[in-house]
Motif scaffolding. Structure first.
Motif, mmCIF file in Angstrom:
data_model
loop_
_atom_site.group_PDB
_atom_site.id
_atom_site.type_symbol
_atom_site.label_atom_id
_atom_site.label_comp_id
_atom_site.label_asym_id
_atom_site.label_seq_id
_atom_site.Cartn_x
_atom_site.Cartn_y
_atom_site.Cartn_z
ATOM 1 N N LEU A 2 56.918 41.638 42.296
ATOM 2 C CA LEU A 2 57.161 42.916 42.965
ATOM 3 C C LEU A 2 55.949 43.388 43.769
ATOM 4 O O LEU A 2 56.104 44.085 44.776
ATOM 5 C CB LEU A 2 57.509 43.988 41.918
ATOM 6 C CG LEU A 2 58.827 43.826 41.173
ATOM 7 C CD1 LEU A 2 58.867 44.782 39.977
ATOM 8 C CD2 LEU A 2 60.004 44.091 42.095
ATOM 9 N N ALA A 3 54.766 43.018 43.319
ATOM 10 C CA ALA A 3 53.522 43.570 43.880
ATOM 11 C C ALA A 3 52.939 42.674 44.967
ATOM 12 O O ALA A 3 51.813 42.191 44.856
ATOM 13 C CB ALA A 3 52.506 43.780 42.761
ATOM 14 N N ASN A 6 46.995 39.245 36.571
ATOM 15 C CA ASN A 6 47.421 40.439 37.292
ATOM 16 C C ASN A 6 46.278 41.053 38.084
ATOM 17 O O ASN A 6 46.447 41.473 39.226
ATOM 18 C CB ASN A 6 47.965 41.485 36.319
ATOM 19 C CG ASN A 6 49.401 41.247 35.938
ATOM 20 O OD1 ASN A 6 49.909 40.139 36.087
ATOM 21 N ND2 ASN A 6 50.046 42.275 35.435
ATOM 22 N N ALA A 7 45.118 41.149 37.442
ATOM 23 C CA ALA A 7 43.960 41.748 38.112
ATOM 24 C C ALA A 7 43.616 40.973 39.368
ATOM 25 O O ALA A 7 43.393 41.564 40.437
ATOM 26 C CB ALA A 7 42.770 41.785 37.154
ATOM 27 N N ARG A 8 43.587 39.652 39.262
ATOM 28 C CA ARG A 8 43.272 38.831 40.431
ATOM 29 C C ARG A 8 44.335 38.991 41.507
ATOM 30 O O ARG A 8 44.043 39.019 42.707
ATOM 31 C CB ARG A 8 43.155 37.360 40.011
ATOM 32 C CG ARG A 8 41.987 37.065 39.072
ATOM 33 C CD ARG A 8 40.652 37.317 39.736
ATOM 34 N NE ARG A 8 39.538 36.913 38.889
ATOM 35 C CZ ARG A 8 38.263 37.189 39.150
ATOM 36 N NH1 ARG A 8 37.961 37.871 40.250
ATOM 37 N NH2 ARG A 8 37.311 36.810 38.332
ATOM 38 N N GLY A 26 43.508 40.561 45.100
ATOM 39 C CA GLY A 26 43.763 39.707 46.257
ATOM 40 C C GLY A 26 44.700 40.359 47.251
ATOM 41 O O GLY A 26 44.494 40.287 48.467
ATOM 42 N N ALA A 27 45.750 41.031 46.738
ATOM 43 C CA ALA A 27 46.708 41.699 47.619
ATOM 44 C C ALA A 27 46.046 42.824 48.403
ATOM 45 O O ALA A 27 46.446 43.124 49.532
ATOM 46 C CB ALA A 27 47.873 42.235 46.805
ATOM 47 N N LEU A 28 45.021 43.442 47.809
ATOM 48 C CA LEU A 28 44.310 44.536 48.470
ATOM 49 C C LEU A 28 43.127 44.048 49.297
ATOM 50 O O LEU A 28 42.484 44.845 49.986
ATOM 51 C CB LEU A 28 43.819 45.545 47.424
ATOM 52 C CG LEU A 28 44.901 46.283 46.629
ATOM 53 C CD1 LEU A 28 44.262 47.136 45.541
ATOM 54 C CD2 LEU A 28 45.760 47.143 47.548
ATOM 55 N N PRO A 44 32.096 43.282 42.928
ATOM 56 C CA PRO A 44 30.968 42.535 42.374
ATOM 57 C C PRO A 44 30.995 42.449 40.861
ATOM 58 O O PRO A 44 30.329 41.602 40.273
ATOM 59 C CB PRO A 44 29.748 43.319 42.869
ATOM 60 C CG PRO A 44 30.256 44.666 43.220
ATOM 61 C CD PRO A 44 31.672 44.490 43.651
ATOM 62 N N LEU A 45 31.765 43.334 40.236
ATOM 63 C CA LEU A 45 31.909 43.313 38.783
ATOM 64 C C LEU A 45 33.367 43.546 38.426
ATOM 65 O O LEU A 45 33.992 44.475 38.940
ATOM 66 C CB LEU A 45 31.044 44.407 38.138
ATOM 67 C CG LEU A 45 31.234 44.585 36.619
ATOM 68 C CD1 LEU A 45 30.661 43.394 35.866
ATOM 69 C CD2 LEU A 45 30.585 45.889 36.146
ATOM 70 N N LEU A 46 33.902 42.704 37.550
ATOM 71 C CA LEU A 46 35.254 42.883 37.031
ATOM 72 C C LEU A 46 35.198 42.742 35.522
ATOM 73 O O LEU A 46 34.880 41.673 34.999
ATOM 74 C CB LEU A 46 36.212 41.842 37.624
ATOM 75 C CG LEU A 46 37.646 41.843 37.073
ATOM 76 C CD1 LEU A 46 38.327 43.186 37.338
ATOM 77 C CD2 LEU A 46 38.456 40.694 37.675
#
Length: 209
Positions: A78-79, A112-114, A118-120, A125-127
């Motif tokens: 969906l995202a 999901n985070a990646r 990526g979509a944005l 620099p930190l995750l």
């Protein structure tokens, strides 16, 4: 003096909550649960997936894993056309110009985070991922880890969160926290300890930066 900004992912970098709501609704319907916005805010938003399925369905192990994987795959499907929260890119430009540090702190699974980042088109620099540090929000550990990795004190950071769970995590780490009104009511965010609530990153309250 502010030296670093720490941002949540879902509902903060982008308004992903409607997509998560839909994905959870589809995933839980076969179990006889109907997920509306109120249910989502109270029982799902801001929590870790294993806690959600254990609380709602008393599921653990392989069945829980399959349900979570199916839900998150549906979310990623969906995202695909995400837009950054209004004002976010300008804020990140300001961070860069002022030489401030920043990072993302999230309960979201790594995949999901990646996907969202990526979509944005973002590469923080930190995750900090809750699943990798061992405890998730509302525990303060994810934010404590972020502060340590950036080398800043709590009073030198600002946090941005959209859920009471996230606000409690950041405030618990001693960080002044803005609550975004993308997913929850102002009262819930303020009760959780938010310093101030804002609609998005264009809010005049951020002029203090």
């Amino acid at each position: 003096m502010v030296k670093a900004l720490l941002l949540d992912l879902d509902g903060t970098l982008a308004d992903t909550d409607p997509l998560h709501l839909l994905a959870w609704r589809e995933a839980l319907r076969p179990y006889g649960l109907e997920v509306d916005l109120g249910f989502y805010r109270k029982r799902i938003s801001g929590r870790l997936n294993p806690e959600i399925v254990q609380d709602l369905l008393s599921l653990e192990g392989e069945e829980a894993r399959r349900l979570i994987e199916a839900k998150e795959a549906r979310f990623r499907d969906l995202a695909k056309d995400l837009k950054p929260t209004p004002g976010l890119l300008d804020l990140l430009d300001l961070i860069q110009k002022r030489g401030l540090r920043w990072g993302v702190v999230t309960n979201a699974p790594k995949e999901n985070a990646r996907h969202v980042l990526g979509a944005l088109g973002l590469d923080p620099p930190l995750l900090v991922l809750a699943e990798e540090v061992g405890r998730g929000k509302p525990d303060p550990l994810p934010y404590q880890v972020a502060l340590k990795r950036l080398g800043v004190a709590p009073e030198e950071a600002l946090a941005f969160e959209d859920s009471p769970s996230g606000v409690k995590s950041a405030v618990g780490a001693g960080i002044r926290t803005f609550g975004l009104l993308t997913g929850h009511e102002a009262e819930a965010l303020l009760q959780a300890g938010a310093y101030r609530v804002i609609h998005d990153f264009t809010d005049s309250a951020l002029f203090l930066l």
